[in-house]
Design an enzyme around this catalytic site. Structure first.
Site, PDB file in Angstrom:
ATOM      1  N   GLY A 163      -7.733   0.898  -0.927  1.00 51.64           N
ATOM      2  CA  GLY A 163      -7.502   1.335  -2.299  1.00 51.64           C
ATOM      3  C   GLY A 163      -8.477   2.377  -2.801  1.00 51.64           C
ATOM      4  O   GLY A 163      -8.499   2.674  -3.988  1.00 51.64           O
ATOM      5  N   GLY A 164      -9.292   2.944  -1.897  1.00 51.14           N
ATOM      6  CA  GLY A 164     -10.125   4.069  -2.293  1.00 51.14           C
ATOM      7  C   GLY A 164     -11.475   3.713  -2.886  1.00 51.14           C
ATOM      8  O   GLY A 164     -12.250   4.604  -3.221  1.00 51.14           O
ATOM      9  N   GLU A 199     -16.097   8.170   8.996  1.00 46.48           N
ATOM     10  CA  GLU A 199     -14.933   8.791   9.639  1.00 46.48           C
ATOM     11  C   GLU A 199     -14.997  10.287   9.394  1.00 46.48           C
ATOM     12  O   GLU A 199     -15.590  10.738   8.410  1.00 46.48           O
ATOM     13  CB  GLU A 199     -13.625   8.292   8.988  1.00 46.48           C
ATOM     14  CG  GLU A 199     -13.174   6.930   9.422  1.00 46.48           C
ATOM     15  CD  GLU A 199     -11.853   6.533   8.778  1.00 46.48           C
ATOM     16  OE1 GLU A 199     -11.237   7.373   8.081  1.00 46.48           O
ATOM     17  OE2 GLU A 199     -11.458   5.382   8.956  1.00 46.48           O
ATOM     18  N   LYS A 200     -14.332  11.043  10.261  1.00 47.07           N
ATOM     19  CA  LYS A 200     -14.163  12.460   9.987  1.00 47.07           C
ATOM     20  C   LYS A 200     -13.204  12.595   8.801  1.00 47.07           C
ATOM     21  O   LYS A 200     -12.238  11.856   8.684  1.00 47.07           O
ATOM     22  CB  LYS A 200     -13.581  13.159  11.225  1.00 47.07           C
ATOM     23  CG  LYS A 200     -13.387  14.642  11.017  1.00 47.07           C
ATOM     24  CD  LYS A 200     -13.632  15.436  12.288  1.00 47.07           C
ATOM     25  CE  LYS A 200     -13.560  16.927  11.999  1.00 47.07           C
ATOM     26  NZ  LYS A 200     -14.740  17.403  11.226  1.00 47.07           N
ATOM     27  N   HIS A 207       0.228  11.518   2.623  1.00 48.26           N
ATOM     28  CA  HIS A 207       0.192  10.078   2.832  1.00 48.26           C
ATOM     29  C   HIS A 207       1.611   9.642   3.198  1.00 48.26           C
ATOM     30  O   HIS A 207       2.506   9.650   2.360  1.00 48.26           O
ATOM     31  CB  HIS A 207      -0.296   9.366   1.569  1.00 48.26           C
ATOM     32  CG  HIS A 207      -0.389   7.889   1.725  1.00 48.26           C
ATOM     33  ND1 HIS A 207      -0.350   7.012   0.676  1.00 48.26           N
ATOM     34  CD2 HIS A 207      -0.529   7.136   2.826  1.00 48.26           C
ATOM     35  CE1 HIS A 207      -0.452   5.780   1.134  1.00 48.26           C
ATOM     36  NE2 HIS A 207      -0.562   5.831   2.432  1.00 48.26           N
ATOM     37  N   ASN A 288      -0.398  -2.628   5.442  1.00 46.14           N
ATOM     38  CA  ASN A 288      -0.150  -3.497   4.296  1.00 46.14           C
ATOM     39  C   ASN A 288       0.764  -4.628   4.744  1.00 46.14           C
ATOM     40  O   ASN A 288       1.889  -4.386   5.172  1.00 46.14           O
ATOM     41  CB  ASN A 288       0.480  -2.708   3.160  1.00 46.14           C
ATOM     42  CG  ASN A 288      -0.422  -1.575   2.715  1.00 46.14           C
ATOM     43  OD1 ASN A 288      -1.636  -1.748   2.585  1.00 46.14           O
ATOM     44  ND2 ASN A 288       0.139  -0.410   2.533  1.00 46.14           N
ATOM     45  N   ARG A 290       2.596  -6.886   3.478  1.00 44.44           N
ATOM     46  CA  ARG A 290       3.409  -7.411   2.381  1.00 44.44           C
ATOM     47  C   ARG A 290       4.640  -6.528   2.204  1.00 44.44           C
ATOM     48  O   ARG A 290       4.718  -5.450   2.772  1.00 44.44           O
ATOM     49  CB  ARG A 290       2.591  -7.356   1.083  1.00 44.44           C
ATOM     50  CG  ARG A 290       2.159  -5.922   0.778  1.00 44.44           C
ATOM     51  CD  ARG A 290       1.577  -5.732  -0.600  1.00 44.44           C
ATOM     52  NE  ARG A 290       1.440  -4.322  -0.918  1.00 44.44           N
ATOM     53  CZ  ARG A 290       0.379  -3.561  -0.640  1.00 44.44           C
ATOM     54  NH1 ARG A 290      -0.670  -4.093  -0.023  1.00 44.44           N
ATOM     55  NH2 ARG A 290       0.361  -2.288  -0.958  1.00 44.44           N
TER      56      ARG A 290
END
Ligand code: MV4
Length: 497
Positions: A163-164, A199-200, A207, A288, A290
C-alpha cells in the site's frame, strides 16, 4: 455448504449475497450499529448484529464474527475485501470453528504478506521480481554497497509493507541514510515492523495485475486489469484489458501469475500485481489473496462470475470456467464512485444521501450499496459504488461510461463524479497515454480551473436550477459536465450569485 456468513459490509457484501443466491446458498449478513438498515442487510436471508460502529469492535472482531456464524447456523465464511480478508489468523479461526473458509489457505496468505519472503518464493518459482535484496538491510554501509550494485535510483521498501507505506525513492548515495531511517520509522508505525529492503526503482511503469483462479486440480489466469489511474495508492478507475498488453505479453504475465499462485499452494481467486515498464519488462510486486474491488472488469471481458467461482471452489467443486485458452472479449471500465471531494483535496465527505439516480441502459453495471436516506459516515471507507460498463472496444466503452456518468445523480454528499467525467473526456487518457504517475501530473483533472466567464455562467445556471428546484420541490440534478454541486459552491464563494 448451505449458509454463508459474509464478514463484510457495503457493496462487496451485497455482491456476495447475490452470488450466494445464484449458487442456491443462504446468505447471512453481519452489521454494526451504523449499518442496521443497510442494503446488504436487507438483501441477506438472515442478519446478525455484531457491535458498535467502530470497525475494531465489529467487522474486525474475529470472536464476534465466529460467534455470529454459530448463532446463525452458517457453515462457511466469506471475508470480502479489506477488514479481515488477508488475516491468516482469521482464516485459521474460521477453520478451527469447523467452518469453511472462502479464501486461500492461511499459509498462502502468510507467505504473500511478508514482502521479502514473497520475493524469495517468487524468485524460486522463476517469477520475475524487481532487482533488489531478498533480505532486510540493517546498516547504512551494506545498503550503500547494495544500492551501488543495483544502480541509482533505488527504492527503500518496508518488508512488512504494501500500500505504499514505508517507501522512499533514493536518487543519490547522499540521500540513502536518511531514507533508510525514515522508511524504517514509518514501517514501524504502520506495521509494527521496522525492517526495510532495497529494490531498483522502475521508472514510468504501469500498474497491471493478473487475475488468477485455482481449484484443487488446476490454476488458470483470466488476463490483466490496468490499474494505473490512482492517486496516493487509491485506485480510481480500472479497465480490462490493458492497452499496453498484447496477446503474447498476456500469456507471459499470465504464466508468471499462475506460477506465483502454484508456488504458495493457492486456492480460489487471487491477484498478482506487476509493474509493467515502458520496455515491456514486467516485475512481480505482490499478490493480493482476496477478491478485489475491481474484479468486475475481469468478469465482464471473460464472462466469468468470480464470486460464484470462489463459492464453488471453497465447497470443493471444480471451477466452472471451461478449459483451454480464455481470451478477453471487448472492453470494460470501472469508475469508483467515492464520497470524496476532489476540489477539497479528496477529503472524505459525509452526510445523508438526499437523492440518487442510478444509470441504466445497455452495457452497464452498478455495484453499489447506497440508497436515498442512507447516512455516509467516517467509520468506513469512502467507496459508495462502482459504475462498470462493457462495450466492444475501448473508445465505445469510454463513450458508454461518459453517458452513464451523465445519467448518475448523487446529492447530499460530495463525490468524485466530476473528476471521472473530466478524466474520460481527456485526450491523453483517451489515447491511453497513462502510467502510475498520470494523475500526479494532472492537477487540472483533479481540480478544474475555471475562467471568470465559466464561473459566471455556472453561477447563473446554479441559481436558476436552485430556483426551479425550490418551486418544483425536486432536487437539482447535476447536468453540467463537471459536478455542478462543487461548482455551484465555488460560484457562491466567489460572491457571484
Ligand atoms: C515500486 C515502484 C517502482 N519501483 N517498486 C507502491 C505500492 C507497493 N505495492 C509497490 N509500489 C511501488 N513499487 C519499484 N521497485 C513504484 C510503486 C508505486 C506504485 C505501484 C503500483 C501502483 C501505484 C504506485 C504508485 C506509486 C509507486
Amino acid at each position: 455448504m448451505n449458509r454463508v456468513l459474509i464478514a463484510n459490509r457495503g457493496e462487496i457484501a451485497l455482491r456476495i449475497v447475490r452470488a450466494c443466491h445464484e449458487e442456491g446458498l443462504e446468505a447471512v449478513a453481519v452489521y454494526s450499529a451504523a449499518d442496521r438498515s443497510s442494503p446488504h442487510v436487507r438483501a441477506a436471508d438472515r442478519a446478525v448484529a455484531i457491535g458498535p460502529a467502530p470497525p475494531s469492535e465489529s467487522y474486525l472482531d474475529i470472536e464476534r464474527l465466529i460467534a455470529a456464524a454459530a448463532q446463525a447456523g452458517a457453515d462457511a465464511v466469506h471475508p470480502g475485501y479489506g477488514f479481515l480478508a488477508e488475516r491468516a489468523a482469521f482464516a485459521e479461526a474460521v477453520e478451527r470453528a469447523g467452518l469453511v473458509w472462502i479464501g486461500p489457505p492461511s499459509d498462502a496468505i502468510r507467505a504473500m504478506g511478508d514482502k521479502t519472503e514473497a520475493r524469495r518464493r517468487m524468485r524460486q518459482a522463476e517469477v520475475p521480481v524487481v532487482p533488489g535484496a531478498d533480505a532486510a538491510v540493517d546498516d547504512v554501509g551494506p545498503a550503500l554497497g547494495l544500492a551501488r550494485e543495483l544502480g541509482y535510483p533505488v527504492m527503500v521498501k518496508a518488508a512488512a509493507g504494501g500500500g505504499g507505506r514505508g517507501m522512499r525513492v533514493v536518487r543519490t548515495p547522499e540521500e540513502l541514510p536518511a531514507a533508510l531511517a525514515s522508511a524504517a520509522n514509518e514501517a514501524l508505525k504502520a506495521f509494527g515492523d521496522p525492517r526495510v529492503y532495497l529494490e531498483k526503482l522502475i521508472e514510468q511503469p504501469r500498474h497491471v495485475e493478473i487475475q488468477v483462479l485455482a481449484d484443487r486440480t488446476r490454476t488458470i489466469h483470466l488476463g490483466e486489469r490496468e490499474c494505473s489511474i490512482q492517486r496516493r495508492h487509491q485506485k480510481l478507475l480500472e479497465e480490462a484489458p490493458s492497452l499496453a498488453v498484447d496477446a503474447d505479453l498476456r500469456e507471459w504475465m499470465g504464466a508468471a501469475a499462475v506460477a506465483a499462485a502454484e508456488a504458495v499452494g493457492y486456492l480460489g481467486a487471487g491477484t498478482c500485481e506487476f509493474l509493467l515498464a515502458p520496455d515491456r519488462a514486467f516485475y512481480f510486486l505482490e499478490m493480493n489473496t482476496r477478491i478485489q474491488v475491481e474484479h468486475p472488469v475481469t468478469e465482464l471481458v471473460y464472462g466469468v462470475d468470480l464470486v460464484r467461482e470462489q463459492l464453488r471452489i471453497a465447497a470443493g467443486e471444480p471451477m466452472r470456467v471451461h478449459g483451454g485458452w480464455m481470451h478477453p472479449r471487448g472492453w470494460a471500465i470501472e469508475c469508483r464512485i467515492t464520497s470524496e471531494d476532489p476540489a477539497d483535496g479528496f477529503l472524505p465527505s459525509t452526510g445523508r444521501i438526499e437523492y440518487l439516480r442510478v444509470p441504466g441502459g445497455p452495457g452497464g453495471r452498478w455495484d453499489g450499496a447506497i440508497d436515498i436516506g442512507d447516512e455516509v459516515t467516517l467509520y468506513y471507507d469512502s467507496l459508495l459504488a462502482k459504475l462498470i460498463v462493457w462495450a466492444p472496444d475501448r473508445p465505445q466503452a469510454i463513450t458508454r461510461m461518459r453517458r452513464a456518468l451523465d445519467e448518475l445523480t448523487i446529492l447530499g454528499v460530495a463525490t468524485n463524479q466530476g473528476f471521472h467525467r473530466r478524466l474520460l473526456a481527456d485526450p491523453a487518457f483517451q489515447e491511453g497515454d497513462i502510467d502510475i504517475q498520470f494523475l500526479d501530473r494532472r492537477a487540472d483533472l483533479i481540480q478544474p480551473t475555471l475562467s471568470a466567464d465559466d464561473l459566471t455562467r455556472l453561477a447563473v445556471a446554479a441559481a436558476l436550477a436552485e430556483d426551479a428546484s425550490r418551486r418544483s420541490r425536486l432536487p437539482i440534478a447535476s447536468s453540467d459536465g463537471a459536478g455542478s454541486d462543487a461548482w455551484a459552491r465555488e460560484a457562491r464563494l466567489e460572491g457571484l450569485r
